[in-house]
Design a protein around this motif. Structure first.
Motif, PDB file in Angstrom:
ATOM      1  N   SER A   1      58.144   8.650  40.586  1.00 31.06           N
ATOM      2  CA  SER A   1      59.302   8.970  39.747  1.00 31.06           C
ATOM      3  C   SER A   1      60.412   7.915  39.836  1.00 31.06           C
ATOM      4  O   SER A   1      61.274   7.857  38.967  1.00 31.06           O
ATOM      5  N   LEU A   2      60.386   7.082  40.867  1.00 30.94           N
ATOM      6  CA  LEU A   2      61.429   6.059  40.997  1.00 30.94           C
ATOM      7  C   LEU A   2      60.957   4.681  40.532  1.00 30.94           C
ATOM      8  O   LEU A   2      61.676   3.694  40.658  1.00 30.94           O
ATOM      9  N   LEU A   3      59.752   4.630  40.011  1.00 28.53           N
ATOM     10  CA  LEU A   3      59.208   3.352  39.548  1.00 28.53           C
ATOM     11  C   LEU A   3      59.689   3.028  38.134  1.00 28.53           C
ATOM     12  O   LEU A   3      59.618   3.864  37.228  1.00 28.53           O
TER      13      LEU A   3
ATOM     14  N   GLY B   1      73.336   1.975  49.990  1.00 26.90           N
ATOM     15  CA  GLY B   1      73.740   2.967  48.990  1.00 26.90           C
ATOM     16  C   GLY B   1      73.001   2.902  47.673  1.00 26.90           C
ATOM     17  O   GLY B   1      73.248   3.714  46.781  1.00 26.90           O
ATOM     18  N   PHE B   2      72.082   1.953  47.526  1.00 23.94           N
ATOM     19  CA  PHE B   2      71.365   1.854  46.243  1.00 23.94           C
ATOM     20  C   PHE B   2      70.470   3.073  46.051  1.00 23.94           C
ATOM     21  O   PHE B   2      69.670   3.414  46.920  1.00 23.94           O
ATOM     22  N   ASP B   3      70.599   3.735  44.898  1.00 21.09           N
ATOM     23  CA  ASP B   3      69.778   4.915  44.660  1.00 21.09           C
ATOM     24  C   ASP B   3      69.115   4.880  43.279  1.00 21.09           C
ATOM     25  O   ASP B   3      68.747   5.912  42.727  1.00 21.09           O
ATOM     26  N   GLY B   4      68.971   3.687  42.739  1.00 13.41           N
ATOM     27  CA  GLY B   4      68.383   3.541  41.402  1.00 13.41           C
ATOM     28  C   GLY B   4      66.873   3.346  41.445  1.00 13.41           C
ATOM     29  O   GLY B   4      66.225   3.543  42.468  1.00 13.41           O
ATOM     30  N   PHE B   5      66.340   2.930  40.296  1.00 15.32           N
ATOM     31  CA  PHE B   5      64.905   2.708  40.190  1.00 15.32           C
ATOM     32  C   PHE B   5      64.475   1.458  40.958  1.00 15.32           C
ATOM     33  O   PHE B   5      65.237   0.515  41.123  1.00 15.32           O
ATOM     34  N   VAL B   6      63.216   1.486  41.391  1.00 16.88           N
ATOM     35  CA  VAL B   6      62.588   0.303  41.974  1.00 16.88           C
ATOM     36  C   VAL B   6      61.779  -0.342  40.848  1.00 16.88           C
ATOM     37  O   VAL B   6      60.796   0.222  40.378  1.00 16.88           O
ATOM     38  N   GLU B   7      62.263  -1.494  40.399  1.00 14.42           N
ATOM     39  CA  GLU B   7      61.699  -2.111  39.187  1.00 14.42           C
ATOM     40  C   GLU B   7      60.649  -3.158  39.533  1.00 14.42           C
ATOM     41  O   GLU B   7      60.937  -4.117  40.243  1.00 14.42           O
ATOM     42  N   VAL B   8      59.452  -2.957  39.010  1.00  9.42           N
ATOM     43  CA  VAL B   8      58.380  -3.928  39.229  1.00  9.42           C
ATOM     44  C   VAL B   8      58.488  -5.023  38.171  1.00  9.42           C
ATOM     45  O   VAL B   8      58.459  -4.734  36.972  1.00  9.42           O
TER      46      VAL B   8
END
Ligand code: ZN
Length: 287
Positions: free
Chosen positions: A9-11, A253-260
């Motif tokens: 879900s975070l990808l 504090g980063f809580d966003g998406f992990v972008e490939v």
């Protein structure tokens, strides 16, 4: 630290990762099918299907964006400054139309490479000054459009032709000078490919804190690397300690998406579904 092993879900998929396999609409369709919730598209991919269609496709698929690629390429001859300004303002407008959380800036190198046709120069300091002026100029427009700008420091091997902002410290110094109030409109994109080698990395991520950490990009560094631009590795195939760096950005504090984000002739030669499935598997196991 967030647990990525249970689902993806975070990808987010940077759409350049499969740019050779299909257009943006085909990529969005594939992302939906694979249960990917976010993408980061490139301007040329949006332009080739048309902004309105792209906006509609993103919306219909229920996708979020983790960024929009890209603005920047600031250094240029004085006669081309208005072209630079207009081009970057359009990028802000497109990012806003698509609902991006930030516009990623690849700031440019020497003028003749950033804006071909500009007079040849070896003055890197002057190029860096033009970058800062360009960002300062764009910032007012971005603020009015409520579109944060994310400066992406690039590995120093790209200093001549792509970006003369080469470390996180340098990018954060620019942020501090242009937005000392940390208003949320200016920050950085941390791409492991560009910063993994930096002895200052942990300290600078900590310094950035949540308010400046606007995007986090992953891939891997292959040994040997056969091409300076188009030989990025799939996560887990190289030498970057991905989990340690992710722990660091999340601690800050980063809580966003992990972008490939993978530019690779090898991965462009494989079927889109195979690449996306591999991204999902590696996201869960090694990122
Ligand atoms: Zn990146």
């Amino acid at each position: 630290m967030r647990d990525l092993s249970k689902d993806h879900s975070l990808l987010s998929l940077n759409t350049a990762t499969v740019r050779k396999q299909g257009d943006l609409l085909a990529i969005i369709e594939a992302c939906s099918r694979h249960g990917i919730g976010a993408v980061s598209p490139w301007r040329d991919q949006v332009a080739s299907v048309g902004l309105e269609r792209a906006v509609r496709a993103v919306k219909d698929a229920g996708l979020k964006l983790s960024g929009y690629c890209r603005g920047g390429m600031f250094p240029a001859d004085a006669a081309r400054r208005s072209e630079v300004r207009e081009d970057n303002r359009r990028a802000v407008d497109e990012a806003a139309a698509l609902g991006a959380p930030c516009l990623v800036l690849v700031v440019g190198g020497l003028p003749q490479f950033s804006r071909p046709g500009s007079a040849p120069s070896k003055d890197l300091q002057a190029a860096r000054a033009m970058v800062e002026e360009g960002i300062a100029d764009l910032l007012d427009y971005a603020r009015a459009a409520n579109m944060p700008l994310a400066i992406e420091p690039l590995h120093p091997m790209y200093a001549a032709d792509r970006a003369c902002v080469n470390t996180l410290a340098q990018a954060l110094d620019i942020c501090d000078r242009l937005d000392p109030a940390r208003s949320g409109v200016l920050g950085v994109a941390v791409d492991v490919y560009h910063v993994w080698w930096d002895p200052e990395l942990d300290r600078q991520i900590e310094r950035a804190e949540r308010g400046r950490l606007l995007a986090f990009h992953v891939c891997d560094w292959l040994v040997p690397t056969r091409d300076l631009l188009l030989d990025r590795g799939m996560m887990g195939d190289g030498v970057i300690d991905l989990r340690r760096i992710r722990a660091c950005v999340e601690r800050a504090g980063f809580d966003g998406f992990v972008e490939v984000e993978i530019f690779s002739e090898d991965w462009w030669a494989k079927p889109m579904d195979e690449v996306i499935q591999t991204c999902i598997d590696r996201h869960r196991t090694v990122v």
